[in-house]
Design a protein around this motif. Sequence first.
Motif, PDB file in Angstrom:
ATOM      1  N   GLN A 164      64.149 -20.038  16.531  1.00 30.12           N
ATOM      2  CA  GLN A 164      63.658 -19.097  17.543  1.00 30.12           C
ATOM      3  C   GLN A 164      63.180 -19.896  18.752  1.00 30.12           C
ATOM      4  N   ILE A 165      63.672 -19.537  19.915  1.00 29.66           N
ATOM      5  CA  ILE A 165      63.300 -20.243  21.159  1.00 29.66           C
ATOM      6  C   ILE A 165      62.698 -19.211  22.097  1.00 29.66           C
ATOM      7  N   ARG A 166      61.461 -19.503  22.524  1.00 34.15           N
ATOM      8  CA  ARG A 166      60.806 -18.527  23.399  1.00 34.15           C
ATOM      9  C   ARG A 166      60.195 -19.239  24.608  1.00 34.15           C
ATOM     10  N   LEU A 167      60.456 -18.673  25.731  1.00 34.98           N
ATOM     11  CA  LEU A 167      59.845 -19.176  26.971  1.00 34.98           C
ATOM     12  C   LEU A 167      59.034 -18.026  27.545  1.00 34.98           C
ATOM     13  N   SER A 168      57.742 -18.295  27.744  1.00 32.61           N
ATOM     14  CA  SER A 168      56.898 -17.177  28.204  1.00 32.61           C
ATOM     15  C   SER A 168      55.754 -17.701  29.063  1.00 32.61           C
ATOM     16  N   LYS A 169      55.285 -16.799  29.828  1.00 27.33           N
ATOM     17  CA  LYS A 169      54.071 -17.089  30.586  1.00 27.33           C
ATOM     18  C   LYS A 169      52.895 -16.953  29.636  1.00 27.33           C
ATOM     19  N   THR A 170      51.989 -17.934  29.690  1.00 33.06           N
ATOM     20  CA  THR A 170      50.896 -17.901  28.717  1.00 33.06           C
ATOM     21  C   THR A 170      49.705 -17.126  29.276  1.00 33.06           C
ATOM     22  N   LEU A 171      48.949 -16.637  28.326  1.00 37.58           N
ATOM     23  CA  LEU A 171      47.750 -15.874  28.669  1.00 37.58           C
ATOM     24  C   LEU A 171      46.657 -16.844  29.135  1.00 37.58           C
ATOM     25  N   ASP A 172      46.120 -16.553  30.303  1.00 37.84           N
ATOM     26  CA  ASP A 172      45.075 -17.429  30.865  1.00 37.84           C
ATOM     27  C   ASP A 172      43.760 -16.659  30.860  1.00 37.84           C
ATOM     28  N   TRP A 173      42.889 -17.089  29.946  1.00 31.87           N
ATOM     29  CA  TRP A 173      41.613 -16.388  29.811  1.00 31.87           C
ATOM     30  C   TRP A 173      40.737 -16.569  31.056  1.00 31.87           C
ATOM     31  N   ASP A 174      40.967 -17.672  31.728  1.00 34.13           N
ATOM     32  CA  ASP A 174      40.066 -17.988  32.852  1.00 34.13           C
ATOM     33  C   ASP A 174      40.627 -17.557  34.202  1.00 34.13           C
ATOM     34  N   SER A 175      41.715 -16.823  34.174  1.00 38.54           N
ATOM     35  CA  SER A 175      42.329 -16.414  35.443  1.00 38.54           C
ATOM     36  C   SER A 175      41.370 -15.504  36.219  1.00 38.54           C
ATOM     37  N   PRO A 176      41.249 -15.725  37.523  1.00 35.20           N
ATOM     38  CA  PRO A 176      40.373 -14.871  38.330  1.00 35.20           C
ATOM     39  C   PRO A 176      40.998 -13.497  38.593  1.00 35.20           C
ATOM     40  N   GLN A 177      42.299 -13.416  38.377  1.00 37.18           N
ATOM     41  CA  GLN A 177      42.981 -12.147  38.637  1.00 37.18           C
ATOM     42  C   GLN A 177      42.612 -11.131  37.546  1.00 37.18           C
ATOM     43  N   ARG A 178      42.356  -9.891  37.965  1.00 37.54           N
ATOM     44  CA  ARG A 178      42.067  -8.848  36.968  1.00 37.54           C
ATOM     45  C   ARG A 178      43.364  -8.200  36.475  1.00 37.54           C
ATOM     46  N   LEU A 179      44.328  -8.129  37.373  1.00 35.94           N
ATOM     47  CA  LEU A 179      45.617  -7.524  36.995  1.00 35.94           C
ATOM     48  C   LEU A 179      46.717  -8.494  37.386  1.00 35.94           C
ATOM     49  N   GLU A 180      47.530  -8.850  36.465  1.00 34.62           N
ATOM     50  CA  GLU A 180      48.638  -9.756  36.781  1.00 34.62           C
ATOM     51  C   GLU A 180      49.812  -9.488  35.852  1.00 34.62           C
ATOM     52  N   ALA A 181      50.903 -10.083  36.187  1.00 32.64           N
ATOM     53  CA  ALA A 181      52.121  -9.838  35.424  1.00 32.64           C
ATOM     54  C   ALA A 181      52.240 -10.822  34.253  1.00 32.64           C
ATOM     55  N   TYR A 182      52.918 -10.400  33.260  1.00 31.01           N
ATOM     56  CA  TYR A 182      53.317 -11.326  32.185  1.00 31.01           C
ATOM     57  C   TYR A 182      54.790 -11.097  31.916  1.00 31.01           C
ATOM     58  N   TYR A 183      55.478 -12.110  31.378  1.00 30.30           N
ATOM     59  CA  TYR A 183      56.907 -11.998  31.124  1.00 30.30           C
ATOM     60  C   TYR A 183      57.342 -13.137  30.216  1.00 30.30           C
ATOM     61  N   GLY A 184      58.502 -12.970  29.715  1.00 29.72           N
ATOM     62  CA  GLY A 184      59.027 -14.011  28.832  1.00 29.72           C
ATOM     63  C   GLY A 184      60.410 -13.629  28.314  1.00 29.72           C
ATOM     64  N   ALA A 185      60.982 -14.555  27.582  1.00 30.77           N
ATOM     65  CA  ALA A 185      62.303 -14.320  26.977  1.00 30.77           C
ATOM     66  C   ALA A 185      62.362 -15.033  25.637  1.00 30.77           C
ATOM     67  N   GLN A 186      63.116 -14.462  24.763  1.00 35.90           N
ATOM     68  CA  GLN A 186      63.203 -15.045  23.416  1.00 35.90           C
ATOM     69  C   GLN A 186      64.643 -15.004  22.940  1.00 35.90           C
ATOM     70  N   PHE A 187      65.031 -16.056  22.243  1.00 35.70           N
ATOM     71  CA  PHE A 187      66.384 -16.118  21.694  1.00 35.70           C
ATOM     72  C   PHE A 187      66.316 -16.658  20.273  1.00 35.70           C
ATOM     73  N   ILE A 188      67.138 -16.111  19.427  1.00 32.87           N
ATOM     74  CA  ILE A 188      67.240 -16.609  18.051  1.00 32.87           C
ATOM     75  C   ILE A 188      68.665 -17.068  17.826  1.00 32.87           C
ATOM     76  N   LEU A 189      68.778 -18.202  17.201  1.00 29.43           N
ATOM     77  CA  LEU A 189      70.086 -18.825  17.013  1.00 29.43           C
ATOM     78  C   LEU A 189      70.889 -18.066  15.954  1.00 29.43           C
ATOM     79  N   ARG A 190      71.230 -16.876  16.270  1.00 33.26           N
ATOM     80  CA  ARG A 190      72.020 -16.037  15.372  1.00 33.26           C
ATOM     81  C   ARG A 190      72.917 -15.137  16.217  1.00 33.26           C
ATOM     82  N   GLN A 191      74.158 -14.923  15.706  1.00 28.17           N
ATOM     83  CA  GLN A 191      75.099 -14.115  16.482  1.00 28.17           C
ATOM     84  C   GLN A 191      74.721 -12.650  16.491  1.00 28.17           C
TER      85      GLN A 191
END
Lengths: 389, 525
Positions: free
Chosen positions: A292-319
């Motif tokens: 399983q390979i996942r690339l994602s934006k991590t959660l930042d507990w200390d971010s000053p932003q109250r509202l922000e985006a999150y995103y990511g993608a995941q792939f599994i080595l299976r057809q």
Amino acid sequence: MRYFLLLLVVSLQSAYAQQTILLDTYGAYNSTGVRRQVTDAFLYGGLIDSSQINRSLANLQQRNTFGLQMGFNAQWQTPWSVSKDSRKWGSSYRWVLGAGIHQYAGLQFSKDLFGLVFRGGLPYAGDTLDLSNLRAEATIFSKIGFGIYNPDTKSSFLLHMVSVQQHLGASIQKGTWFQDPSTAQIDLALKGQANLAGSAANTYGVAIDIDYHFGASDSADNQQQFQLLVQNLGVARSAKSTNYSLDGTLAYAGYSLAEWQQTSLDELTSSFLDSLGYQKSVGPSWMLLPAQIRLSKTLDWDSPQRLEAYYGAQFILRQTYTPLIYAGAQLKVKKAWHTGLGMAYGGFGGLRMQAYSAFRFKRSELLLRSDNIALQNGASLYLQFRCDL
Amino acid sequence: MRWLSILIILLGLFSCKKDPTRWQTDWLVPVLNDTLSLAHLYNDSTLSISNNQIDINLSRTLLDLSLSDIVKIPDTAITQQYQSNFTVNNVTPGFVFVNSVKVHELELGDIQLKKVRVQSGQIQLKVYNPLNTAVLYQIELPGVSQNGQVFIQNYTVPPGTVQNPSVATENINLSGYDIDLSGLQGLEYNQLQSKLTLKTDPNGQAVSIYNNQVFKFEASFQNLRFDYAKGYFGSALIAGQEQFTLPYLDKITSGSISLPDLSLDLQIENGFKMALRAQIEALSATNTQGQAISLTAPSIGPSMYLAPAVGTWNTLQPSTLNLHFDQNNSNIKSYLENLGAFQQVSYQLQPNPWGNTAAGHDEAFAHSHLRLKIAAQMPMALSADGLTLQDTFALNLKQDLSKTHVTGATVVLNATNAFPLACDLVLYFMKDGQILHTVIADAQLASAVMGQIDPADGLLKKKSKIQIVLPPALVADLQDLNEVAVAATFATTDPNTGLAIQQHIQANAFLALQLQLQLQTQIRP
């Protein structure tokens, strides 16, 4: 696993430096068209009534996917440094121990095959059913290993020994079913293969887990931090797996009285398999683990932003797995509570709603996530717990 | 409170018990695809085709006696020996001291044979020498010859003693040998001759022959069968009962048929050159309901006499006696319409009923037989009214209801019928002989007379589709059932009047069957 926990408890009592326990467990199943009630009957039992089957059939496309994933991972980031010499690179890393058990099952199938299996052949008498492009992949394996962990970057690398309890890889490249409505003659053409390795097949291998964090080290500069997570990247070898192959056609319109009198049922079955070109062989084989390979934006507990985006993608080595992408918005409700709502697409299903909540306590964090909160054609639950000791 | 907690835990456990995953599917399974016809019975002395109709051309041999059954020589051993009355000293080498012929009487009852030819069989010769020098034995059977050569065997038997004579043994195939049993003068019968000649070893020493030394040979005739015999074959009575079962008639449980005018011939054949008395004492038939009927005709009961056969070997012409039974001289129609599956014929055959009037000139050859034959020829036509055939088959449809199993079934029969018979089907599902379920087909397998002529083959045909729905209660009991009886009731009904009429079977008539099962199946993976 019992000894691992015992070791964990002893270590917790004896260690003075910071150490961390990471537990995560997940379970998810989804389909591009099969209704959840159908799948639930397999998971929890019960009757699949014809209305659910018909509604699933109405949802299905010519090509469809169903999949199931379950697993549990435990990781102990020890307080022990790789090297006590601060001049060496190893002084920045600590030893980490990990173990886990995973199950992956994926299925690609045609609408016709679903109908044939769940309604039978009679409703399709006179129709040519396309059974082609069937693919089934299922693997259950457990792992135990060790590695190194960098407390500053939170990146880690683990090497695992893997034991595969069960593996199935099967495909039908070409397949058709036709039944004449008047004579009931069945014409079946199949071309496909299957590889099966059970628990007695002595299947062992190695795999690596990589957890790499990169991007801004300090969220104060308003830059993103990302995580590249690679799990179960490895291979296994089965000493005695069984290979099956089919390549042939069968036309069956019943037998004559003499044939019924002179032939046993076993002989008839054998003649069917001969017509379909059935072959079986036993031997060693190699297999890729469902990495399983996942690339994602991590959660930042200390971010000053109250509202922000999150995103990511995941792939599994299976057809049988379609790359999963997800995105959404996250809200910092409180300093210790983040929650997010978004959409996910791919994996085993179509577009669906996703949500998560993360809680931060004094020495621990808890993350709850679902990639399918509307329970559309499936369900999903992801639970992660991190505890600093 | 504690009990309440336990109850809650138990309820929780039971509520987690997984109900089996299951769903219903419908399948159509082809089972039988066959065409039944009478083609395999054509030209095998059962059926023949004539004028686009099938004729019954039945020919069966009920009794067949050959020469070996009439004339037999049991396994017989003859012995000839020589024993000196006094001591002879200094017998010179090469001395011939025995050269005599002996006549042996065969015990053959009232059969008096003058000559036979061996078809198969053998003779075992055993020679004993008690003398302390080798002895040359010459065994001659003067009446036994092949191609004019008399049977002579020579043996040199090594020295022996009185207590332990040396023995020489040999088996000789007698096939093709003629045996003259008429004795030295040619006027006797059942007489075998042997001649023993003894000579001391010409290269041996001078010896003495004592009066306690026995020189002998034994000849055993074994398994003799003949292809020619001449003499008087006796007048022993050959009486017996022959029983036979007619196939399918034993499956008829009720109903009746009406057959066209027909006849039956019973033929007695005498292939022996001797007079023969024949008597058909009784011919009877019993049907499956136990109703018996005897054939009555003037020729049933009294004795009849057959002249001897004429000719020889390949020109042999048997004498025959034909007993013809028809509606004018017998009750043959009632006899056959009784549908007797179990037939029985009682008979007497007696050779030479007036004794040895041919003065021992009875003859039999390789092709000589005493035969009793039955023959019938008639158009294959019948009128059936509720004619019911029933047969029982073992049933083994065990299924585990906790696994994938059948919950409902319908038998679908697609048939094309070119026979002029309609058929109603009833299935009886039984356990240990007791009927638990009776299932009736929803339609009749229609007669060909209800159909139309197919221009492709010129046959009158009718297609039918029959459904036999097996009720859920029956399907639920399937694992307990162990027999199914299929009852088929036939009728040759006139489509206009609804009455049973006589129908002819078309040449090449057939019944094409496609049997399918519609199964409702509960899948339990």
